[in-house]
Motif scaffolding. Structure first.
Motif, mmCIF file in Angstrom:
data_model
loop_
_atom_site.group_PDB
_atom_site.id
_atom_site.type_symbol
_atom_site.label_atom_id
_atom_site.label_comp_id
_atom_site.label_asym_id
_atom_site.label_seq_id
_atom_site.Cartn_x
_atom_site.Cartn_y
_atom_site.Cartn_z
ATOM 1 N N PHE A 189 0.814 -1.216 0.000
ATOM 2 C CA PHE A 189 0.000 0.000 0.000
ATOM 3 C C PHE A 189 0.852 1.273 0.000
ATOM 4 N N ARG A 190 2.112 1.123 -0.258
ATOM 5 C CA ARG A 190 3.064 2.242 -0.187
ATOM 6 C C ARG A 190 2.674 3.416 -1.092
ATOM 7 N N SER A 191 2.359 3.139 -2.342
ATOM 8 C CA SER A 191 2.000 4.197 -3.288
ATOM 9 C C SER A 191 0.732 4.926 -2.845
ATOM 10 N N ARG A 192 -0.262 4.177 -2.423
ATOM 11 C CA ARG A 192 -1.511 4.796 -1.937
ATOM 12 C C ARG A 192 -1.259 5.603 -0.661
ATOM 13 N N PHE A 193 -0.364 5.096 0.183
ATOM 14 C CA PHE A 193 0.001 5.800 1.416
ATOM 15 C C PHE A 193 0.632 7.148 1.088
ATOM 16 N N HIS A 194 1.553 7.158 0.142
ATOM 17 C CA HIS A 194 2.194 8.415 -0.261
ATOM 18 C C HIS A 194 1.164 9.381 -0.851
ATOM 19 N N ASP A 195 0.249 8.866 -1.658
ATOM 20 C CA ASP A 195 -0.816 9.712 -2.210
ATOM 21 C C ASP A 195 -1.655 10.308 -1.085
ATOM 22 N N TYR A 196 -1.946 9.499 -0.089
ATOM 23 C CA TYR A 196 -2.757 9.971 1.030
ATOM 24 C C TYR A 196 -2.019 11.063 1.814
ATOM 25 N N LEU A 197 -0.737 10.840 2.081
ATOM 26 C CA LEU A 197 0.065 11.861 2.772
ATOM 27 C C LEU A 197 0.064 13.169 1.968
ATOM 28 N N GLY A 198 0.247 13.046 0.664
ATOM 29 C CA GLY A 198 0.230 14.229 -0.196
ATOM 30 C C GLY A 198 -1.098 14.972 -0.103
ATOM 31 N N GLY A 199 -2.197 14.218 -0.024
ATOM 32 C CA GLY A 199 -3.517 14.832 0.112
ATOM 33 C C GLY A 199 -3.676 15.579 1.426
ATOM 34 N N ILE A 200 -3.180 14.997 2.493
ATOM 35 C CA ILE A 200 -3.230 15.673 3.799
ATOM 36 C C ILE A 200 -2.482 17.008 3.711
ATOM 37 N N LEU A 201 -1.287 16.955 3.154
ATOM 38 C CA LEU A 201 -0.472 18.169 3.062
ATOM 39 C C LEU A 201 -1.121 19.214 2.159
ATOM 40 N N ARG A 202 -1.746 18.792 1.061
ATOM 41 C CA ARG A 202 -2.450 19.747 0.187
ATOM 42 C C ARG A 202 -3.576 20.436 0.943
ATOM 43 N N GLU A 203 -4.343 19.652 1.707
ATOM 44 C CA GLU A 203 -5.439 20.227 2.496
ATOM 45 C C GLU A 203 -4.925 21.248 3.505
ATOM 46 N N LEU A 204 -3.735 21.001 4.033
ATOM 47 C CA LEU A 204 -3.140 21.929 5.003
ATOM 48 C C LEU A 204 -2.451 23.106 4.316
ATOM 49 N N GLU A 205 -2.455 23.095 2.984
ATOM 50 C CA GLU A 205 -1.758 24.110 2.182
ATOM 51 C C GLU A 205 -0.266 24.130 2.503
ATOM 52 N N VAL A 206 0.269 22.909 2.582
ATOM 53 C CA VAL A 206 1.686 22.678 2.840
ATOM 54 C C VAL A 206 2.202 21.848 1.668
ATOM 55 N N PRO A 207 2.733 22.498 0.655
ATOM 56 C CA PRO A 207 3.149 21.755 -0.545
ATOM 57 C C PRO A 207 4.262 20.739 -0.270
ATOM 58 N N ALA A 208 3.964 19.479 -0.611
ATOM 59 C CA ALA A 208 4.976 18.427 -0.500
ATOM 60 C C ALA A 208 5.870 18.497 -1.730
#
Length: 150
Positions: free
Chosen positions: A27-46
């Motif tokens: 699930f590594r790729s999906r996990f990274h996508d999810y982390l990226g989504g969290i950061l986007r919502e926080l307006e913290v560009p990964a």
């Protein structure tokens, strides 16, 4: 000055509780996508992220309006909930309490991105604990070994 402007790069490192190897490739790729989504919502560009079975590296641009501790808390909270849902064997998943956050200069950005990208290769030579100690030493962060690992 009418506007508040900033661009601070942060290299964040945190691990699973007791450094258990729970972050699976399945699930590594999906996990990274999810982390990226969290950061986007926080307006913290990964900028770059990667994970190994027992820890995560994220390079991002620090928010101008949210403190680092709040960002880390939300990333760890949300991703923990997601991990518990994605794999039933992770129902008791937890992140370690602490984290390491290191400033990165613009001139060093590409090197850190490459470093994060190549974690798998890097960890064939050095353990997570050795790596983390190296970061602490490079940044001259004093620490008590008793409280770094949980």
């Amino acid at each position: 000055m009418a506007h508040s402007l900033s661009k601070l790069y942060v290299h964040l490192i945190f691990s699973t509780k007791y450094r258990l190897p729970l972050l699976l490739d399945s699930f590594r790729s999906r996990f990274h996508d999810y982390l990226g989504g969290i950061l986007r919502e926080l307006e913290v560009p990964a900028i770059e992220m990667n994970s190994e079975p027992d820890h995560v590296h994220i390079l991002f641009v620090q928010s101008r309006t949210m403190c680092l501790a709040e960002i880390v808390q939300e990333v760890k909270r949300s991703s923990s909930i997601w991990l518990k849902k994605v794999d039933s064997s992770l129902e008791n998943f937890y992140w370690q309490k602490g984290y390491g956050a290191f400033s990165v200069s613009e001139s060093f950005l590409e090197q850190i991105q490459i470093y994060i990208r190549n974690q798998r290769e890097h960890h064939r030579k050095i353990s997570y604990q050795e790596e983390y100690r190296d970061w602490l030493h490079q940044y001259r962060i004093e620490y008590d070994e008793r409280y770094v690992w949980e």
